[in-house]
Design a protein around this motif. Structure first.
Motif, short mmCIF file in Angstrom:
data_model
loop_
_atom_site.label_atom_id
_atom_site.label_comp_id
_atom_site.label_asym_id
_atom_site.label_seq_id
_atom_site.Cartn_x
_atom_site.Cartn_y
_atom_site.Cartn_z
N GLY A 43 0.81 -1.22 0.00
CA GLY A 43 0.00 0.00 0.00
C GLY A 43 0.84 1.26 0.00
O GLY A 43 0.64 2.15 -0.83
N ALA A 48 -2.92 2.47 -3.78
CA ALA A 48 -4.13 1.68 -3.54
C ALA A 48 -4.33 0.55 -4.56
O ALA A 48 -4.34 -0.63 -4.20
CB ALA A 48 -5.34 2.60 -3.51
N LYS A 49 -4.47 0.92 -5.84
CA LYS A 49 -4.86 -0.09 -6.83
C LYS A 49 -3.76 -1.12 -7.06
O LYS A 49 -3.99 -2.32 -7.02
CB LYS A 49 -5.20 0.59 -8.16
CG LYS A 49 -6.58 1.22 -8.15
CD LYS A 49 -6.97 1.69 -9.52
CE LYS A 49 -8.18 2.61 -9.41
NZ LYS A 49 -8.29 3.56 -10.50
N ALA A 52 -3.21 -3.34 -3.97
CA ALA A 52 -4.23 -4.38 -3.81
C ALA A 52 -4.05 -5.47 -4.87
O ALA A 52 -4.21 -6.67 -4.58
CB ALA A 52 -5.62 -3.76 -3.94
N TYR A 95 -5.19 -1.70 -0.09
CA TYR A 95 -5.89 -0.62 -0.80
C TYR A 95 -6.07 0.60 0.11
O TYR A 95 -5.75 1.73 -0.29
CB TYR A 95 -7.25 -1.13 -1.30
CG TYR A 95 -7.95 -0.15 -2.21
CD1 TYR A 95 -7.76 -0.21 -3.59
CD2 TYR A 95 -8.76 0.85 -1.69
CE1 TYR A 95 -8.37 0.71 -4.43
CE2 TYR A 95 -9.38 1.77 -2.53
CZ TYR A 95 -9.18 1.69 -3.89
OH TYR A 95 -9.78 2.61 -4.72
#
Ligand code: BTN
Length: 186
Positions: A43, A48-49, A52, A95
């Motif tokens: 993270g 985030a994306k 994850a 995320y």
């Protein structure tokens, strides 16, 4: 695009590599593992994306049976076991951690990363873990939550390491800190 895929694969491999550090499994079946540090780093460094996605890639390989979790464990069954809640929570934890680092642009990156890791890597991860444990161990939410105390000292060490490592990367290779390469609206 290729760079993103390379980073996602690299961090999935990093979390897997952290699984080589010996785990300490507690009486109720959940290990103290360095892999939760890897989730925080996904993270704080990838954002985030991508963070994850790196965790999802690792979990996909685990679900396919590759022994990439601490202690050389793998298999779909793990997702229905006592640590299943933690595993389901990991991508969401990465995320949330990444989202906080992306959005919170003021102040020290070390401090922001520590706080993001506490919220994502500890609160979110533990919440999913507590629910999973309550279901599998047939305990109440509060009984499961009480078991989390055992993970707090290690969790504090991990958030500090995540903050310091992220700060070191921000200083030495700012272009590699993808969590801060995302343009936010003015
Ligand atoms: O290997 C697994 O099956 C998942 C283990 C999950 C362990 C959780 S993650 C948060 C907390 N901190 C730890 O060191 N262990 C638990």
């Amino acid at each position: 695009m290729e760079k993103n895929i390379a980073y996602i694969a690299l961090f999935a491999a990093l979390v897997a590599a952290l699984g080589l550090i010996p785990k300490l499994t507690l009486g109720f079946g959940v290990p103290i593992t360095a892999q939760s540090l890897g989730i925080m780093l996904c993270g704080t460094i990838l954002g985030a994306k991508r963070g994850a996605l790196a965790v999802l890639l690792l979990l996909l390989l685990v679900a396919m049976g590759l022994p990439l979790l601490a202690g050389g464990r793998g298999g779909l069954g793990l997702f229905f076991g006592v640590t299943g809640g933690f595993l389901i929570g990991w991508p969401i934890a990465a995320y949330v951690t990444g989202l906080i680092v992306e959005k919170w642009r003021t102040g020290s990156i070390v401090l922001v990363s520590v706080i993001a890791s506490i919220i994502g890597g500890i609160f979110v991860t533990y919440l999913f873990g507590i629910v999973g444990m309550a279901i599998v161990l047939e305990k109440t939410f509060l009984e499961s939550a009480a078991l989390m105390i055992a993970f707090i000292p290690g969790g504090i060490v991990k958030v500090i390491i995540a903050g310091l490592l992220t700060g070191a990367i921000a200083k030495a290779r700012p272009a590699s800190l993808l969590s801060r390469q995302i343009k936010t609206k003015p």
